[in-house]
Scaffold this motif. Structure first.
Motif, PDB file in Angstrom:
ATOM      1  N   THR A   1      42.015  44.250  34.607  1.00 26.84           N
ATOM      2  CA  THR A   1      41.831  45.646  34.989  1.00 26.84           C
ATOM      3  C   THR A   1      41.981  46.585  33.806  1.00 26.84           C
ATOM      4  N   ALA A   2      42.353  46.049  32.657  1.00 24.85           N
ATOM      5  CA  ALA A   2      42.634  46.908  31.527  1.00 24.85           C
ATOM      6  C   ALA A   2      41.384  47.502  30.900  1.00 24.85           C
ATOM      7  N   TYR A   3      40.259  46.829  31.048  1.00 24.05           N
ATOM      8  CA  TYR A   3      39.073  47.325  30.372  1.00 24.05           C
ATOM      9  C   TYR A   3      37.862  47.216  31.281  1.00 24.05           C
ATOM     10  N   ALA A   4      37.660  48.211  32.108  1.00 22.25           N
ATOM     11  CA  ALA A   4      36.565  48.177  33.062  1.00 22.25           C
ATOM     12  C   ALA A   4      35.224  48.470  32.410  1.00 22.25           C
ATOM     13  N   GLN A   5      35.226  49.152  31.247  1.00 25.21           N
ATOM     14  CA  GLN A   5      33.993  49.573  30.580  1.00 25.21           C
ATOM     15  C   GLN A   5      33.055  50.210  31.604  1.00 25.21           C
ATOM     16  N   THR A   6      31.789  49.878  31.533  1.00 25.50           N
ATOM     17  CA  THR A   6      30.838  50.382  32.519  1.00 25.50           C
ATOM     18  C   THR A   6      30.400  49.271  33.456  1.00 25.50           C
ATOM     19  N   ASP A   7      31.100  48.146  33.412  1.00 26.83           N
ATOM     20  CA  ASP A   7      30.721  47.015  34.251  1.00 26.83           C
ATOM     21  C   ASP A   7      31.132  47.291  35.688  1.00 26.83           C
ATOM     22  N   GLN A   8      30.181  47.207  36.596  1.00 26.49           N
ATOM     23  CA  GLN A   8      30.433  47.570  37.988  1.00 26.49           C
ATOM     24  C   GLN A   8      31.456  46.647  38.639  1.00 26.49           C
ATOM     25  N   ARG A   9      31.372  45.352  38.358  1.00 30.09           N
ATOM     26  CA  ARG A   9      32.302  44.426  38.998  1.00 30.09           C
ATOM     27  C   ARG A   9      33.738  44.688  38.554  1.00 30.09           C
ATOM     28  N   LEU A  10      33.955  44.908  37.271  1.00 28.11           N
ATOM     29  CA  LEU A  10      35.307  45.182  36.803  1.00 28.11           C
ATOM     30  C   LEU A  10      35.806  46.522  37.340  1.00 28.11           C
ATOM     31  N   GLU A  11      34.923  47.494  37.444  1.00 33.09           N
ATOM     32  CA  GLU A  11      35.319  48.776  38.012  1.00 33.09           C
ATOM     33  C   GLU A  11      35.740  48.621  39.475  1.00 33.09           C
ATOM     34  N   GLN A  12      34.976  47.837  40.235  1.00 32.25           N
ATOM     35  CA  GLN A  12      35.313  47.606  41.633  1.00 32.25           C
ATOM     36  C   GLN A  12      36.631  46.849  41.758  1.00 32.25           C
TER      37      GLN A  12
ATOM     38  N   ASN B   1      33.636  34.713  41.977  1.00 33.45           N
ATOM     39  CA  ASN B   1      32.656  34.066  42.836  1.00 33.45           C
ATOM     40  C   ASN B   1      31.416  34.949  42.960  1.00 33.45           C
ATOM     41  N   MET B   2      30.242  34.346  42.757  1.00 31.37           N
ATOM     42  CA  MET B   2      28.994  35.114  42.780  1.00 31.37           C
ATOM     43  C   MET B   2      28.747  35.781  44.126  1.00 31.37           C
ATOM     44  N   THR B   3      29.135  35.117  45.195  1.00 33.90           N
ATOM     45  CA  THR B   3      28.838  35.626  46.539  1.00 33.90           C
ATOM     46  C   THR B   3      29.846  36.669  47.000  1.00 33.90           C
ATOM     47  N   SER B   4      31.131  36.347  46.897  1.00 33.58           N
ATOM     48  CA  SER B   4      32.174  37.235  47.417  1.00 33.58           C
ATOM     49  C   SER B   4      32.647  38.260  46.406  1.00 33.58           C
ATOM     50  N   GLY B   5      32.465  37.971  45.120  1.00 33.78           N
ATOM     51  CA  GLY B   5      32.960  38.852  44.078  1.00 33.78           C
ATOM     52  C   GLY B   5      34.445  38.735  43.827  1.00 33.78           C
ATOM     53  N   LYS B   6      35.106  37.774  44.477  1.00 35.55           N
ATOM     54  CA  LYS B   6      36.548  37.633  44.340  1.00 35.55           C
ATOM     55  C   LYS B   6      36.912  36.797  43.120  1.00 35.55           C
ATOM     56  N   LEU B   7      38.052  37.116  42.541  1.00 35.28           N
ATOM     57  CA  LEU B   7      38.571  36.350  41.415  1.00 35.28           C
ATOM     58  C   LEU B   7      39.006  34.970  41.895  1.00 35.28           C
TER      59      LEU B   7
ATOM     60  N   SER C   1      27.342  32.880  33.223  1.00 37.61           N
ATOM     61  CA  SER C   1      27.351  32.425  34.616  1.00 37.61           C
ATOM     62  C   SER C   1      27.160  30.927  34.680  1.00 37.61           C
ATOM     63  N   ASP C   2      27.711  30.320  35.742  1.00 43.53           N
ATOM     64  CA  ASP C   2      27.374  28.947  36.083  1.00 43.53           C
ATOM     65  C   ASP C   2      26.792  28.973  37.498  1.00 43.53           C
TER      66      ASP C   2
END
Length: 214
Positions: free
Chosen positions: A16-27, A159-165, A134-135
């Motif tokens: 969470t320290a560096y969200a930049q402009t990446d949507q997933r990290l921001e979410q 996870n690509m589908t859920s977006g969860k860590l 990605s894998d």
């Protein structure tokens, strides 16, 4: 072992320290700011300079986390840790020892080890997003530190589908490696702040060793 779980928590939260402009990290960051995030994890810590008593220099365990704003609670491997944002209580139930410490406000002085949630607001200039790969199952984020903060780099799998860590791996500055598997990740409504209130030192019996450094 008393600092291991707080170190582990700070490692997990460095994403969470560096969200930049990446949507997933921001979410991902937003989840922690306005919700109660609950995680069940298993971890392996490989120690570069391990004591002889440890089997091949590894520590393994499980823990449950509850994170909300600048507060958190963690229970695992015989330790119960709580932080109310100002102080941290670390309780070793088997040894009947409890220690209270104040939260340091300076990240670079190791304050995040006592309250890793400060990484939300104070490490945006310490970490940078290096690349995303990605894998077949996950999007893999690689972050590296800009300055000395105890963590050299980290890998985070979503996870690509859920977006969860689902997985995290960290190289610490001392050469230790922390690997974390996230078996459960839930976002709930904010919990009552009473869940993060520290136990009063006077509540422990005479057979407990209580150290209050606040």
């Amino acid at each position: 072992m008393k600092s291991l779980l707080t170190l582990l928590l700070s490692s997990i939260l460095c994403v969470t320290a560096y969200a930049q402009t990446d949507q997933r990290l921001e979410q991902f960051l937003a989840m922690f700011s306005d919700s109660n995030v609950l995680m069940d994890i298993s971890y392996t810590v490989t120690l570069k300079n391990a004591p002889a008593v440890l089997n091949q220099g590894t520590l393994k365990g499980n823990a449950s986390l509850s994170i909300q704003g600048n507060m958190y609670a963690m229970d695992g491997s015989g330790l119960v840790i709580k932080c109310d944002g100002a102080s941290v209580q670390i309780e070793d139930t088997s040894a009947k020892e409890v220690i209270y410490e104040p939260v340091c406000n300076d990240v670079r002085d190791g304050g995040y080890l006592m309250n890793p949630t400060m990484l939300f607001n104070k490490l945006d200039d310490v970490f940078r997003l290096d690349r995303v790969t990605s894998d077949n199952l996950s999007d893999i984020y690689l972050l590296v530190s800009r300055e000395q903060c105890g963590i050299e780099n980290c890998r985070l799998d979503f996870n690509m589908t859920s977006g969860k860590l689902t997985y995290a791996e960290f190289l610490m500055s001392d050469g230790n490696v922390v690997k974390v598997n996230v078996s459960s990740f839930k976002v709930a409504s904010p919990a009552p702040e009473s869940e993060f209130v520290l136990q009063l030192p006077s509540a422990y019996g005479a057979d407990w060793v209580v150290t209050d450094l606040r």
